[in-house]
Design a protein around this motif. Structure first.
Motif, PDB file in Angstrom:
ATOM      1  N   LEU A 533      35.437  37.587  36.278  1.00 51.14           N
ATOM      2  CA  LEU A 533      36.153  38.762  36.780  1.00 51.14           C
ATOM      3  C   LEU A 533      37.327  38.412  37.675  1.00 51.14           C
ATOM      4  N   ARG A 534      37.370  37.180  38.156  1.00 53.12           N
ATOM      5  CA  ARG A 534      38.430  36.816  39.091  1.00 53.12           C
ATOM      6  C   ARG A 534      39.820  36.986  38.462  1.00 53.12           C
ATOM      7  N   ALA A 535      39.970  36.484  37.250  1.00 51.83           N
ATOM      8  CA  ALA A 535      41.288  36.545  36.588  1.00 51.83           C
ATOM      9  C   ALA A 535      41.750  37.981  36.344  1.00 51.83           C
ATOM     10  N   PRO A 536      40.914  38.896  35.765  1.00 52.87           N
ATOM     11  CA  PRO A 536      41.378  40.278  35.546  1.00 52.87           C
ATOM     12  C   PRO A 536      41.820  40.973  36.825  1.00 52.87           C
ATOM     13  N   PHE A 537      41.104  40.787  37.927  1.00 53.47           N
ATOM     14  CA  PHE A 537      41.497  41.453  39.171  1.00 53.47           C
ATOM     15  C   PHE A 537      42.824  40.896  39.693  1.00 53.47           C
ATOM     16  N   ARG A 538      43.032  39.602  39.519  1.00 50.07           N
ATOM     17  CA  ARG A 538      44.319  39.021  39.940  1.00 50.07           C
ATOM     18  C   ARG A 538      45.461  39.571  39.082  1.00 50.07           C
ATOM     19  N   HIS A 539      45.143  39.744  37.808  1.00 47.28           N
ATOM     20  CA  HIS A 539      46.161  40.318  36.910  1.00 47.28           C
ATOM     21  C   HIS A 539      46.506  41.735  37.334  1.00 47.28           C
ATOM     22  N   ILE A 540      45.468  42.494  37.717  1.00 45.59           N
ATOM     23  CA  ILE A 540      45.726  43.881  38.133  1.00 45.59           C
ATOM     24  C   ILE A 540      46.625  43.894  39.363  1.00 45.59           C
ATOM     25  N   VAL A 541      46.324  43.031  40.324  1.00 46.00           N
ATOM     26  CA  VAL A 541      47.138  42.981  41.540  1.00 46.00           C
ATOM     27  C   VAL A 541      48.567  42.537  41.207  1.00 46.00           C
ATOM     28  N   GLY A 542      48.675  41.485  40.383  1.00 45.17           N
ATOM     29  CA  GLY A 542      49.994  40.938  40.063  1.00 45.17           C
ATOM     30  C   GLY A 542      50.862  41.931  39.307  1.00 45.17           C
ATOM     31  N   TYR A 543      50.307  42.558  38.264  1.00 39.08           N
ATOM     32  CA  TYR A 543      51.109  43.489  37.465  1.00 39.08           C
ATOM     33  C   TYR A 543      51.406  44.774  38.222  1.00 39.08           C
ATOM     34  N   SER A 544      50.531  45.140  39.128  1.00 41.39           N
ATOM     35  CA  SER A 544      50.809  46.325  39.949  1.00 41.39           C
ATOM     36  C   SER A 544      51.983  46.063  40.879  1.00 41.39           C
TER      37      SER A 544
END
Length: 745
Positions: A533-544
């Protein structure tokens, strides 16, 4: 005479070699034939009176050459001599002497490499065959069937022994555990006084005499004024007469008989399972001989009596076992019905006390004490428990005289002069105790037991007691003795309790193994999920963040929505990171080494001060001892504790955080104390749980995993963690770590 001199003389008396007196009584003759070459090795000096030759001339010569007729009579006995510890009655033989034909009753025994031949002339008018004795033996056996008690059985034996022998007095004499003897049955005429119910001290029959009684069941002394007949030999080694029927006895014993007013005595040993149970003791005022045939018949009757005695005692024991077995069954049912076996005992005190015939009982563990019925005070029971734990690790301990081994028991003799206990566990001391109160008794002794000997005026020689007048003693601080069936019953209860405990332990071990397996699976699952789950949450933060930059025409509400997405994704990512760290706690091997805690805390303080610049925080740092631990994990412990202290004091105008340590009982205790918002102690059990929070997320940020990590790390090091606090009055968090890393796993 000083007490020291008396003790020394008594000890010497107990060591008297009564089995090798070097002489025999004068009512018979003795020959010892060496089995290896059939020569005469030993001969009593009175052989000359019967056979007309000097025994010294016969020593070393072949038996068949010196006494051909006697040698022929005993040829079979020499070919097959009895084993040591046995004396064999042969038969009555006729011997032709120079003057006349004479009859002798003969016996054979074994002494080393020699066969001992003993010859006695029957007393005038003595019974000469078993036929005359048979009616008495038959009558005794028939009466045994109607003997309902041991007392009746003993009385019958005393009567029939006196009927066969004609002694003035016959006593049944039973030994106790200290080898004092009590007269429990008696048959007599009016010539000698009654000794019924009298007790005689163990010193009257020394240990070596008791051993001879056990080995050689029958002994007779026809005349206490006899002059001993020496045994002649060329062998310097004395002849062992342990199994002899003519063995001369100690001069001290002969004096004892004369002081008692009995010039003749006979004793027959009562054995139980090879152990000396008691004696049938026969006394006569005047000298008296009893034929060997009658003595053998008495020995035979006594063996029948012993078997019947054993049967009666076993019947009584069996009845008691059945009665107590029913009580034990009820207790087992009570224990099985309870979550913990102790409740089954303490909730049914009547059955617990009935099991051993006690008036009080107690069940003790290291933490609890339950007293039931008539018992000493709880603090006295506790002290007794400590004494048992230190001094008596055996499964069962029993005494009817507790103050003799535990002097403090004198203070509660009215409640517990007798103690019966079982040790349930040796790892975690726990006992069940039963108590019996003092029973004051008056014991009648046959003379003062404190004066078994008397000093001869002007000499160091000691004499046996001269007075046999009844001497009464009041016995205190003793209870009724614990019966064998009662001791067996509590021992079986102990076995049952141990069985229950072991079964519960097996069930817990099985559950523990299942829990360990489930935990491993859960750890693996947590690690996998949190890692993925670490990668998807980082992606959410980054793309946001990118969306926020690219979409310049977003409304204020839209920007607020994107900020909420970023904040939520960041919080979720932090939670996943903490969950991953928590799952790694049980998977990572510890690498302990010495950690400078003072330096570690200084680094963490510097970091926190930089992050919270502008806040007023008073740091009070005491001495912080170094510790042996995994440096990475122990840093995480102090980071969590100090970060929490800073977080939960931010509502204070001036925060105060104190850190210190102390050494005690092989461990180092560290504490972090603050003046923050604190917590309600009612929820202390939730404090160190995973995802457990005692404050709202809006008030204080966090994931609820930090303190769970603290406890897990500390426990992996073999330590413990705890906390104390009050609402709005601050909190203190403490951890204790062992001085060494034995607990690390």
């Amino acid at each position: 005479m000083t007490q020291q001199t008396q003790d020394l003389d008594l000890t010497a008396c107990e060591r008297e070699p009564i089995h090798i007196p070097g002489s025999i009584q004068p009512h018979g003759i003795l020959l010892a034939i060496r089995l290896s070459d059939r020569t005469i090795a030993y001969a009593s000096a009175n052989t000359a009176e019967i056979f007309g030759f000097d025994p010294a001339d016969a020593l070393g010569r072949p038996f068949g050459e010196v006494m051909p007729a006697l040698s022929a009579e005993f040829a079979g006995q020499l070919d097959d001599p009895p084993a040591a510890g046995n004396t064999r009655f042969v038969r009555t033989i006729q011997v032709h002497t120079a003057q006349q034909e004479r009859f002798f009753e003969t016996a054979v025994s074994r002494s080393g490499d020699c066969a001992i031949l003993e010859l006695e002339e029957p007393p005038y008018g003595a019974v000469s065959s078993i036929d005359a004795l048979y009616p008495t033996l038959r009558r005794f056996v028939e009466q045994l069937q109607g003997a309902s008690t041991i007392q009746t059985l003993c009385q019958l034996a005393a009567q029939d022994i006196r009927r066969m022998t004609g002694f003035d007095r016959v006593l049944i004499y039973q030994f106790d555990e200290q080898w004092n003897g009590t007269v429990i049955a008696e048959d007599r005429n009016e010539v000698l006084p009654s000794y019924l119910d009298l007790r005689f001290p163990a010193s009257d029959i020394p240990a070596q005499a008791r051993e001879l009684y056990r080995r050689n069941r029958l002994r007779i002394i026809p005349d206490a004024t006899y002059t001993a007949v020496p045994i002649q030999s060329r062998d310097p080694a004395p002849l062992d007469l342990s199994d002899s029927v003519l063995r001369s006895v100690s001069p001290v014993h002969l004096e004892y008989m004369r002081n008692m007013g009995t010039l003749a005595s006979m004793s027959i040993s009562i054995l139980r399972d090879g152990r000396l149970w008691g004696l049938i003791s026969c006394h006569n005022k005047e000298p008296k001989r009893v034929s060997l045939q009658v003595r053998n018949a008495c020995d035979f009757l006594t063996q029948i009596f012993s078997l019947q005695l054993e049967a009666r005692e076993n019947t009584t024991l069996a009845e008691n076992r059945v009665r107590l077995g029913a009580v034990q069954t009820r207790l087992l049912a009570h224990m099985a019905a309870e979550e913990h076996f102790i409740a089954g005992l303490v909730n049914h005190p009547d059955d617990l006390m009935m099991l051993s015939g006690a008036q009080g009982a107690a069940v003790l563990t290291q933490d609890h004490c339950w007293c039931l019925g008539e018992t000493p005070a709880k603090d006295q029971v506790r002290a007794l428990f400590e004494w048992l734990s230190d001094n008596h690790q055996e499964d069962v301990f029993a005494t009817d005289h507790l103050s003799a081994v535990y002097p403090a028991a004198q203070d509660f003799a009215d409640k517990a002069s007798g103690l019966l206990s079982i040790s349930v566990s040796k790892v975690h001391s726990s006992y069940v105790l039963w108590f019996r109160p003092e029973v004051v008794q008056t014991v009648k002794w046959g003379g003062n037991p404190q004066k078994p000997v008397q000093e001869e005026a002007g000499s160091l020689r000691l004499h046996p007691r001269r007075s046999f007048e009844t001497w009464k003693e009041t016995v205190r601080s003793r209870s009724l003795a614990w019966d064998r069936s009662e001791i067996e019953a509590v021992k079986e209860l102990r076995n049952a309790i141990v069985g229950i405990v072991l079964r519960r332990a097996e069930e817990l071990a099985s559950l523990s193994e299942e829990l360990r397996r489930s935990n491993k699976e859960l750890e693996a699952f947590s690690y996998s999920v949190s890692h993925d789950l670490r990668a998807p949450f980082r992606h959410i933060v980054g793309y946001s963040e990118l969306l926020k930059k690219e979409a310049g025409d977003l409304s204020e509400k839209g920007r607020r929505y994107v900020d909420t997405i970023i904040e939520s994704a960041y919080t979720a990512g932090t939670l996943v990171d903490n969950l991953l760290r928590f799952s790694q706690m049980g998977r990572t091997a510890l690498k302990p080494r010495t950690v400078d805690v003072a330096g570690l805390v200084g680094e963490i303080r510097h970091k926190l001060s930089a992050e919270h610049d502008g806040r007023q925080i008073q740091w009070v740092v005491g001495d912080l001892s170094p510790v042996t631990a995994d440096p990475v994990l122990i840093r995480l412990v102090f980071e969590n504790l100090l970060d929490n202290a800073v977080k939960y004091t931010r509502t204070r105008e001036k925060a105060r955080i104190e850190i210190g340590s102390s050494r005690k009982d092989g461990e180092t205790v560290y504490f972090v104390r603050d003046n923050g918002v604190g917590f309600d102690m009612r929820y202390i059990d939730k404090l160190f749980g995973v995802f457990q929070r005692l404050h709202r997320m809006e008030e204080f940020e966090g994931t609820g995993i930090g303190l769970a990590n603290v406890r897990r790390i500390v426990e992996r090091h073999g330590g413990r963690a705890w906390a104390e606090g009050a609402l709005d009055r601050g909190a203190t968090f403490s951890i204790a770590l062992p001085d060494h890393d034995e607990g690390a796993a």
